[in-house]
Write a protein that holds these residues in place. Sequence first.
Motif: not given
Length: 376
Positions: A108, A135, A138, A144-146
């Motif tokens: 990830y 989306k 995630k 973890r963050h987009i």
Amino acid sequence: MAELNPNMRLGFGAMRLPLTNPDDPSSIDIPAYCEMIDWYLDQGFNYIDTAYPYHKEHSEEAVAEALVKRHPRDSYLLADKLPTFLVKGPEDYEKFFTAQLARCQVEYFDYYLLHNMGQERFEETTRWGGFEFMKKVKAEGKARHIGFSFHDRAEVLEEILKAHPEMEFVQLQINYADWESDVIQSRKCLETARRYGKPVIVMEPVKGGGLVNLPEEAMSLMKGYAPDASPASWAIRFAASQEGVMMVLSGMSSLDQLKDNAAFMKEFRPLTPEEFSILEKVAGILKKSPAIPCTSCKYCMDECPMNINIPGYFAVYNQLKQYGENNFPYMHYSRQAVGHGAASDCIECHSCEGHCPQHIKITEYLKEVSEIFEKK
């Protein structure tokens, strides 16, 4: 999992890594990079940023060798970027993402970005489902963050943020030389991100190295106030002092550069009002002698039959002449051209010159601009 430390905001950009051959960007010096990564993590910093095209597509592999294989996965935050400029259809998003996980040898990414968004790329990404893909990864826990990195006008940034509130952060070019730039629009873009409540990661705080070797007049101002502070420290602290900035990336090529940056970022001290004032004067010095003395009044465009973005092209031309090719001038030229005629479309009617308060020989400069930017 590692978390972002708000007091340790120096990010390690894997864009200008040490090389064994200065003429070959792919010849990354892995032992030197390992030493830098180890020292960086030992100081308590933990944010490493890479991207698919960096170092002729070898940066991600170098990150795997120096970082991923040698340090626990929960000891660092890894950011990577989906190469939107290589996407030719909806199926490419999964293809590139899978390849990047494999190159970095991780399961990830902590931070995953749509790379280099602008007006045209925003439209393509929307058309091909790129935001839906972000989306999805995630939701699957693979990112973890987009967010996205951005090089365009503030109005385009607002359009993206308004349409996609799911984007959690923005990566922007912020530095004191570009703070009021008509091309980069550092201040306007930062203010736009702030209005939408998005934390900002800063890229190019030293303008690709352009804010290291300064004119003597500018250096005297800095040294007169802080004799031991490097020009890079002024630039990086300027970016880190802005409200809403969560991380400042620095593309460091040596352990000495890393140690210099860490010295003032480990116990970060925001710029004082007096220091801001000095940098405002330094920015003024840098703007003193543009190659083309255009003030961006835009009177020249009032009756241009070809709708040529004359001030925009001249601003990019001046950036190239002052800072060289470090700061993506060809990309900025193409983005200034969106919705406008190219410099080569000039029909030499000279209407623009009759409206120019600076009496610039616009048609002659447009030929030079065309030669440089349209023949590359």
